[in-house]
Design a protein around this motif. Structure first.
Motif, PDB file in Angstrom:
ATOM      1  N   ASP A  35      65.581  18.971  46.319  1.00  0.00           N
ATOM      2  CA  ASP A  35      65.080  18.734  47.680  1.00  0.00           C
ATOM      3  C   ASP A  35      64.299  17.426  47.756  1.00  0.00           C
ATOM      4  O   ASP A  35      64.439  16.662  48.707  1.00  0.00           O
ATOM      5  CB  ASP A  35      64.198  19.885  48.154  1.00  0.00           C
ATOM      6  CG  ASP A  35      64.975  21.159  48.418  1.00  0.00           C
ATOM      7  OD1 ASP A  35      66.226  21.091  48.509  1.00  0.00           O
ATOM      8  OD2 ASP A  35      64.333  22.220  48.525  1.00  0.00           O
ATOM      9  N   GLN A  36      63.475  17.171  46.742  1.00  0.00           N
ATOM     10  CA  GLN A  36      62.706  15.925  46.716  1.00  0.00           C
ATOM     11  C   GLN A  36      63.633  14.728  46.617  1.00  0.00           C
ATOM     12  O   GLN A  36      63.418  13.704  47.274  1.00  0.00           O
ATOM     13  CB  GLN A  36      61.736  15.918  45.532  1.00  0.00           C
ATOM     14  CG  GLN A  36      60.504  16.736  45.736  1.00  0.00           C
ATOM     15  CD  GLN A  36      59.536  16.618  44.591  1.00  0.00           C
ATOM     16  OE1 GLN A  36      59.823  16.007  43.554  1.00  0.00           O
ATOM     17  NE2 GLN A  36      58.373  17.205  44.747  1.00  0.00           N
ATOM     18  N   LYS A  37      64.667  14.861  45.804  1.00  0.00           N
ATOM     19  CA  LYS A  37      65.604  13.743  45.633  1.00  0.00           C
ATOM     20  C   LYS A  37      66.323  13.460  46.952  1.00  0.00           C
ATOM     21  O   LYS A  37      66.473  12.310  47.357  1.00  0.00           O
ATOM     22  CB  LYS A  37      66.612  14.070  44.537  1.00  0.00           C
ATOM     23  CG  LYS A  37      67.529  12.945  44.194  1.00  0.00           C
ATOM     24  CD  LYS A  37      68.430  13.282  43.025  1.00  0.00           C
ATOM     25  CE  LYS A  37      69.323  12.123  42.690  1.00  0.00           C
ATOM     26  NZ  LYS A  37      70.212  12.432  41.568  1.00  0.00           N
ATOM     27  N   ARG A  38      66.753  14.530  47.632  1.00  0.00           N
ATOM     28  CA  ARG A  38      67.422  14.353  48.920  1.00  0.00           C
ATOM     29  C   ARG A  38      66.498  13.721  49.947  1.00  0.00           C
ATOM     30  O   ARG A  38      66.900  12.856  50.703  1.00  0.00           O
ATOM     31  CB  ARG A  38      67.935  15.701  49.438  1.00  0.00           C
ATOM     32  CG  ARG A  38      69.381  15.925  49.105  1.00  0.00           C
ATOM     33  CD  ARG A  38      69.916  17.166  49.773  1.00  0.00           C
ATOM     34  NE  ARG A  38      70.090  18.185  48.726  1.00  0.00           N
ATOM     35  CZ  ARG A  38      69.394  19.300  48.620  1.00  0.00           C
ATOM     36  NH1 ARG A  38      68.514  19.620  49.506  1.00  0.00           N
ATOM     37  NH2 ARG A  38      69.617  20.131  47.617  1.00  0.00           N
ATOM     38  N   ALA A  39      65.250  14.154  49.969  1.00  0.00           N
ATOM     39  CA  ALA A  39      64.291  13.620  50.939  1.00  0.00           C
ATOM     40  C   ALA A  39      64.033  12.141  50.665  1.00  0.00           C
ATOM     41  O   ALA A  39      63.916  11.353  51.601  1.00  0.00           O
ATOM     42  CB  ALA A  39      62.992  14.413  50.862  1.00  0.00           C
ATOM     43  N   THR A  40      63.952  11.776  49.405  1.00  0.00           N
ATOM     44  CA  THR A  40      63.723  10.387  49.039  1.00  0.00           C
ATOM     45  C   THR A  40      64.935   9.530  49.437  1.00  0.00           C
ATOM     46  O   THR A  40      64.774   8.445  49.970  1.00  0.00           O
ATOM     47  CB  THR A  40      63.476  10.263  47.526  1.00  0.00           C
ATOM     48  OG1 THR A  40      62.354  11.069  47.178  1.00  0.00           O
ATOM     49  CG2 THR A  40      63.209   8.838  47.124  1.00  0.00           C
ATOM     50  N   GLN A  41      66.129  10.035  49.194  1.00  0.00           N
ATOM     51  CA  GLN A  41      67.332   9.275  49.533  1.00  0.00           C
ATOM     52  C   GLN A  41      67.500   9.128  51.044  1.00  0.00           C
ATOM     53  O   GLN A  41      67.969   8.088  51.506  1.00  0.00           O
ATOM     54  CB  GLN A  41      68.565   9.951  48.921  1.00  0.00           C
ATOM     55  CG  GLN A  41      68.640   9.812  47.425  1.00  0.00           C
ATOM     56  CD  GLN A  41      69.821  10.559  46.840  1.00  0.00           C
ATOM     57  OE1 GLN A  41      70.462  11.365  47.509  1.00  0.00           O
ATOM     58  NE2 GLN A  41      70.091  10.312  45.566  1.00  0.00           N
ATOM     59  N   SER A  42      67.117  10.137  51.793  1.00  0.00           N
ATOM     60  CA  SER A  42      67.291  10.052  53.249  1.00  0.00           C
ATOM     61  C   SER A  42      66.302   9.062  53.872  1.00  0.00           C
ATOM     62  O   SER A  42      66.554   8.541  54.953  1.00  0.00           O
ATOM     63  CB  SER A  42      67.123  11.433  53.886  1.00  0.00           C
ATOM     64  OG  SER A  42      65.799  11.892  53.754  1.00  0.00           O
ATOM     65  N   ARG A  43      65.186   8.810  53.198  1.00  0.00           N
ATOM     66  CA  ARG A  43      64.217   7.834  53.706  1.00  0.00           C
ATOM     67  C   ARG A  43      64.677   6.405  53.480  1.00  0.00           C
ATOM     68  O   ARG A  43      64.198   5.490  54.111  1.00  0.00           O
ATOM     69  CB  ARG A  43      62.867   8.014  53.010  1.00  0.00           C
ATOM     70  CG  ARG A  43      62.085   9.165  53.571  1.00  0.00           C
ATOM     71  CD  ARG A  43      60.695   9.151  52.997  1.00  0.00           C
ATOM     72  NE  ARG A  43      60.522  10.407  52.280  1.00  0.00           N
ATOM     73  CZ  ARG A  43      59.766  10.578  51.229  1.00  0.00           C
ATOM     74  NH1 ARG A  43      59.089   9.573  50.742  1.00  0.00           N
ATOM     75  NH2 ARG A  43      59.662  11.744  50.657  1.00  0.00           N
TER      76      ARG A  43
END
Length: 51
Positions: free
Chosen positions: A42-50
């Motif tokens: 989830d953290q990785k996805r959130a970082t990539q979406s930013r």
């Protein structure tokens, strides 16, 4: 220490403990490991979406 680094270290520790645990505890530790893996994903996805 970043949250992701902390989670990775805890995940490694949990897996190490699970290898030595009895079947009941192993099952619970591996379930906990899955929770940590989801949090990392989830953290990785959130970082990539930013980006």
């Amino acid at each position: 220490m970043t949250d992701a680094k902390f989670l990775r270290e805890q995940l490694a520790l949990i897996r190490e403990l699970a290898e030595k645990a009895d079947p009941y505890i192993r099952k619970r530790l591996l379930a906990l490991a899955e929770t940590y893996e989801r949090r990392l994903a989830d953290q990785k996805r959130a970082t990539q979406s930013r980006l």
